[in-house]
Motif scaffolding. Sequence first.
Motif, PDB file in Angstrom:
ATOM      1  N   LEU A   3       0.987  -1.130  -0.021  1.00 48.32           N
ATOM      2  CA  LEU A   3      -0.103  -0.019   0.084  1.00 48.32           C
ATOM      3  C   LEU A   3       0.976   1.185  -0.071  1.00 48.32           C
ATOM      4  O   LEU A   3       1.704   1.340   0.878  1.00 48.32           O
ATOM      5  N   VAL A   4       0.685   1.982  -0.927  1.00 47.22           N
ATOM      6  CA  VAL A   4       1.354   3.474  -0.997  1.00 47.22           C
ATOM      7  C   VAL A   4       0.326   4.390  -0.618  1.00 47.22           C
ATOM      8  O   VAL A   4      -0.786   4.627  -1.448  1.00 47.22           O
ATOM      9  N   THR A   5       0.706   5.356   0.366  1.00 47.16           N
ATOM     10  CA  THR A   5      -0.342   6.631   0.769  1.00 47.16           C
ATOM     11  C   THR A   5       0.596   7.458   1.299  1.00 47.16           C
ATOM     12  O   THR A   5       1.932   7.492   1.587  1.00 47.16           O
ATOM     13  N   LEU A   6      -0.064   8.763   1.872  1.00 46.80           N
ATOM     14  CA  LEU A   6       0.639   9.876   2.325  1.00 46.80           C
ATOM     15  C   LEU A   6       1.133   9.444   3.650  1.00 46.80           C
ATOM     16  O   LEU A   6       0.254   9.143   4.658  1.00 46.80           O
ATOM     17  N   ALA A   7       2.206  10.172   4.123  1.00 46.77           N
ATOM     18  CA  ALA A   7       2.669  10.048   5.479  1.00 46.77           C
ATOM     19  C   ALA A   7       2.049  11.045   6.206  1.00 46.77           C
ATOM     20  O   ALA A   7       1.599  12.274   5.367  1.00 46.77           O
ATOM     21  N   PRO A   8       1.954  11.249   7.494  1.00 45.57           N
ATOM     22  CA  PRO A   8       1.548  12.222   8.368  1.00 45.57           C
ATOM     23  C   PRO A   8       1.934  13.601   7.942  1.00 45.57           C
ATOM     24  O   PRO A   8       3.204  13.773   7.746  1.00 45.57           O
ATOM     25  N   PHE A   9       1.086  14.654   7.803  1.00 42.53           N
ATOM     26  CA  PHE A   9       1.488  15.865   7.353  1.00 42.53           C
ATOM     27  C   PHE A   9       0.433  16.999   7.707  1.00 42.53           C
ATOM     28  O   PHE A   9      -0.711  16.467   7.646  1.00 42.53           O
ATOM     29  N   PRO A  10       0.912  18.132   8.412  1.00 41.99           N
ATOM     30  CA  PRO A  10      -0.216  18.944   8.902  1.00 41.99           C
ATOM     31  C   PRO A  10      -1.142  19.371   8.137  1.00 41.99           C
ATOM     32  O   PRO A  10      -0.801  19.796   6.633  1.00 41.99           O
ATOM     33  N   GLY A  11      -2.592  19.433   8.406  1.00 40.38           N
ATOM     34  CA  GLY A  11      -3.605  19.837   7.302  1.00 40.38           C
ATOM     35  C   GLY A  11      -3.914  18.859   6.400  1.00 40.38           C
ATOM     36  O   GLY A  11      -4.764  18.994   5.725  1.00 40.38           O
ATOM     37  N   THR A  12      -3.551  17.455   6.556  1.00 44.66           N
ATOM     38  CA  THR A  12      -4.245  16.562   5.570  1.00 44.66           C
ATOM     39  C   THR A  12      -4.748  15.565   6.532  1.00 44.66           C
ATOM     40  O   THR A  12      -4.316  15.350   7.938  1.00 44.66           O
ATOM     41  N   ASP A  13      -6.011  14.682   6.173  1.00 46.69           N
ATOM     42  CA  ASP A  13      -6.560  13.802   6.944  1.00 46.69           C
ATOM     43  C   ASP A  13      -6.403  12.456   6.389  1.00 46.69           C
ATOM     44  O   ASP A  13      -7.373  11.545   7.119  1.00 46.69           O
ATOM     45  N   LEU A  14      -5.479  12.203   5.576  1.00 46.02           N
ATOM     46  CA  LEU A  14      -5.633  10.866   4.926  1.00 46.02           C
ATOM     47  C   LEU A  14      -5.017   9.686   6.083  1.00 46.02           C
ATOM     48  O   LEU A  14      -5.613   8.698   5.970  1.00 46.02           O
ATOM     49  N   TRP A  15      -3.756  10.294   6.473  1.00 49.46           N
ATOM     50  CA  TRP A  15      -3.184   9.227   7.484  1.00 49.46           C
ATOM     51  C   TRP A  15      -4.290   8.858   8.518  1.00 49.46           C
ATOM     52  O   TRP A  15      -4.065   7.529   8.912  1.00 49.46           O
ATOM     53  N   PRO A  16      -4.807   9.811   9.148  1.00 55.78           N
ATOM     54  CA  PRO A  16      -5.488   9.465  10.210  1.00 55.78           C
ATOM     55  C   PRO A  16      -6.792   8.399   9.878  1.00 55.78           C
ATOM     56  O   PRO A  16      -7.307   7.832  10.535  1.00 55.78           O
ATOM     57  N   LYS A  17      -7.167   8.379   8.618  1.00 56.33           N
ATOM     58  CA  LYS A  17      -8.515   7.377   7.931  1.00 56.33           C
ATOM     59  C   LYS A  17      -7.597   6.325   7.697  1.00 56.33           C
ATOM     60  O   LYS A  17      -8.190   5.248   7.893  1.00 56.33           O
ATOM     61  N   VAL A  18      -6.375   6.134   7.133  1.00 56.79           N
ATOM     62  CA  VAL A  18      -5.676   5.181   6.643  1.00 56.79           C
ATOM     63  C   VAL A  18      -5.165   4.035   7.787  1.00 56.79           C
ATOM     64  O   VAL A  18      -5.478   3.015   7.727  1.00 56.79           O
ATOM     65  N   GLN A  19      -4.733   4.785   8.758  1.00 58.22           N
ATOM     66  CA  GLN A  19      -3.860   3.989   9.758  1.00 58.22           C
ATOM     67  C   GLN A  19      -4.856   3.104  10.464  1.00 58.22           C
ATOM     68  O   GLN A  19      -4.392   1.738  10.861  1.00 58.22           O
ATOM     69  N   PRO A  20      -6.122   3.429  10.747  1.00 59.63           N
ATOM     70  CA  PRO A  20      -7.101   2.422  11.699  1.00 59.63           C
ATOM     71  C   PRO A  20      -7.319   1.383  10.794  1.00 59.63           C
ATOM     72  O   PRO A  20      -7.633   0.207  11.575  1.00 59.63           O
ATOM     73  N   ALA A  21      -7.466   1.509   9.554  1.00 62.22           N
ATOM     74  CA  ALA A  21      -7.777   0.283   8.618  1.00 62.22           C
ATOM     75  C   ALA A  21      -6.753  -0.709   8.560  1.00 62.22           C
ATOM     76  O   ALA A  21      -6.997  -1.984   8.099  1.00 62.22           O
ATOM     77  N   LEU A  22      -5.364  -0.416   8.789  1.00 64.76           N
ATOM     78  CA  LEU A  22      -4.320  -1.387   8.453  1.00 64.76           C
ATOM     79  C   LEU A  22      -4.352  -2.370   9.461  1.00 64.76           C
ATOM     80  O   LEU A  22      -3.917  -3.655   9.115  1.00 64.76           O
ATOM     81  N   ALA A  23      -5.085  -2.598  10.762  1.00 59.73           N
ATOM     82  CA  ALA A  23      -5.241  -3.504  11.385  1.00 59.73           C
ATOM     83  C   ALA A  23      -6.131  -4.453  11.110  1.00 59.73           C
ATOM     84  O   ALA A  23      -5.945  -5.725  11.503  1.00 59.73           O
ATOM     85  N   LYS A  24      -6.843  -4.384  10.069  1.00 51.95           N
ATOM     86  CA  LYS A  24      -7.687  -5.225   9.654  1.00 51.95           C
ATOM     87  C   LYS A  24      -7.281  -6.037   8.055  1.00 51.95           C
ATOM     88  O   LYS A  24      -8.041  -6.423   7.698  1.00 51.95           O
ATOM     89  N   LEU A  25      -5.921  -5.893   8.091  1.00 52.46           N
ATOM     90  CA  LEU A  25      -5.625  -6.348   6.776  1.00 52.46           C
ATOM     91  C   LEU A  25      -4.331  -7.317   6.922  1.00 52.46           C
ATOM     92  O   LEU A  25      -3.373  -6.965   6.900  1.00 52.46           O
ATOM     93  N   PRO A  26      -4.693  -8.570   7.149  1.00 52.36           N
ATOM     94  CA  PRO A  26      -3.613  -9.676   7.505  1.00 52.36           C
ATOM     95  C   PRO A  26      -2.495  -9.741   6.248  1.00 52.36           C
ATOM     96  O   PRO A  26      -1.294 -10.384   6.342  1.00 52.36           O
ATOM     97  N   LYS A  27      -3.132  -9.383   4.913  1.00 54.53           N
ATOM     98  CA  LYS A  27      -2.605  -9.900   3.714  1.00 54.53           C
ATOM     99  C   LYS A  27      -1.488  -8.687   3.351  1.00 54.53           C
ATOM    100  O   LYS A  27      -0.631  -8.938   2.598  1.00 54.53           O
TER     101      LYS A  27
END
Length: 648
Positions: free
Chosen positions: A132-156
């Motif tokens: 998975l390729v996505t944005l690292a945490p960066f001020p003013g962006t909300d992508l990482w806070p949405k992606v990070q909780p999803a990772l625990a549900k992805l054993p593959k």
Amino acid sequence: MSSIIKQVDIEQLEAEGLPDNLANSSYELIQRGAAINPNAPALTFFLNGNNHRNTDTWTYQQLLGQITQCANFFHELGANKDTVIAFILPNLPETHFVIWGGQASGIIAAINPLLETEAISDLLDTANAEILVTLAPFPGTDLWPKVQPALAKLPKLKHLVLVNLADRVQGLKKPIAKLLAKREEWRLHGLAGIAAALPSNIKTHYLQSGLARQPSDHLLSQRIIDPQDYSSYFCTGGTTGLPKIAMRKHCNEVANVWSSAQFLGDGIGPGKNVFCGLPLFHVNAVQVTGLLPFSNGAHVILGSPQGYRGEGVVSNFWDIVEHHRVHFFSGVPTLYAALMQIPTGKHDISSLEFGLCGAAPMPKEVFKNFQERTGLKILEGYGLTEGTCVSSVNPPLGERRLGSIGLRIPGQLMKAVLLDEESGAYLGDCTVDEIGALIISGPNVFAGYTVEEQNRNIWVDTGDGRKWLNTGDLGRQDAEGYFWLTGRKKELIIRGGHNIDPLTIEAPLHQHPAVEIAAAVGRPDQYAGELPVAYVQLKAQQSVTEAELMLFCQNNISERAAQPKFIRIIDAMPLTGVGKIFKPTLKKMEMISVITEQLQDAGIDLRDISINDEKLRGTVIRISLVDSSAQAQAKEILGHYSMTIEFN
């Protein structure tokens, strides 16, 4: 420019057959584009529309080098031709490196970054993503806070590759941006950082450092890509609930690029500048303003991470066109409607040759006014993810018929047919101007969906030995070969080119204890094309307000675009003879509501309104005004909507 003017030109091309030297892959297409002139500009990026002169540019040699490095990096992570590499990214240069490098090493899967955590998790799981390729945490962006909780549900999932937005900042501000990025990571996860916040099965990498150690002149895998290898997965037909992911092959993408180029030809070739403002998780941006120009040696200008939605992009669009000498861009009707509000002023926009419009019908008033003000040719077209992208388009050098989706592209067959309403079985081809289900067949048609049960009833057996896809759209073909949409897929609501599955709205509403039946439909809107509206029938002896249901939706619908604009509680839901919800009645109610409100706001008195379904034109609305002298004003107001309206 292409010589396609009429249907006969398409048939002549097809009689000659596909070229023997078609590329085997998207990677080879870009190699060929780079070979035209390695030193020509291939990709230019600006971060902000208000400062669009501040750019980064890659030549074709540099672009191909970065794509190759990306493919080698994924190979280093263990990717092979069957590895799914997902990306959740805004429009960045790195997004292109990942898309094409990912296709050269495995299968790329595009995920909408506007989705919420649950939908992201469902799609990644269904796609069987390993990288998975996505944005690292960066001020003013909300992508990482949405992606990070999803990772625990992805054993593959094995590898997380992060793109640091600080790398896109130029000059003396770059060190400050990198510090701000690190501080944001510490704020979210403490001094231990991101790695400590991830499941043990996932390893963390940074894209820039991963690319830096790779060779740029050859593929380490020595892979020979077969045209039948899968190239990409794109989401379609709604984005929540059970995911629907379309699987496409390299031969599909190559064929669609070749076919599209027969229409657009030299219009997207060396020396031409193509503006990309649509999101790169969507096939239009990836194919029409990505692979097509890259394979023909054109120059792509990538405008801000948010594309057309980025700060200053629309408001400065004519200055962008003048400064970058833009020749071509692609958009949806809502973009053209927004640009209508931006005066061209003294800007020299003479470089513009044509703009492509798809995703939803273009309101006639917007179409005419836009062309008159700018002199730009608008090419209305039609396509779907399952057909790779483009299926039909109005010919740039031929007749452009207002309201038509144009002629079918060479190599792809397309026709209207009659299907049995219950079984979906083929009954016969439609005659000229007879409305039926639009079906397509050809090398651009996808392989199917990742979930096998979703492939039921999508193919039509006409008895000719070809594999025909039922697009789900209704239309007709006129005597000169032009196609006309007369109805869209039964369920989808299209908001600004964004497909919304009504189940996204209906399923949560059905969970409310007071709701008996819920149905979501599109309400005509002059800016978004459609806005979602929900109709609700309550259970006996139950009571709830529309405001309470609206709050319930806000708390239970994860997809922002699917949040209903209105909720209407009605006594009884309109039903068919077999007890199914009859949504056309609800859609007509919304049409009447929009027209009534717009005329009332303008002080125009409405005498009568009727809506009828006609054979050739589909839904036609007839209006009678108390004062007939107000017709011109009423036409101007209502002309911004994609509705066929006549005045008595």
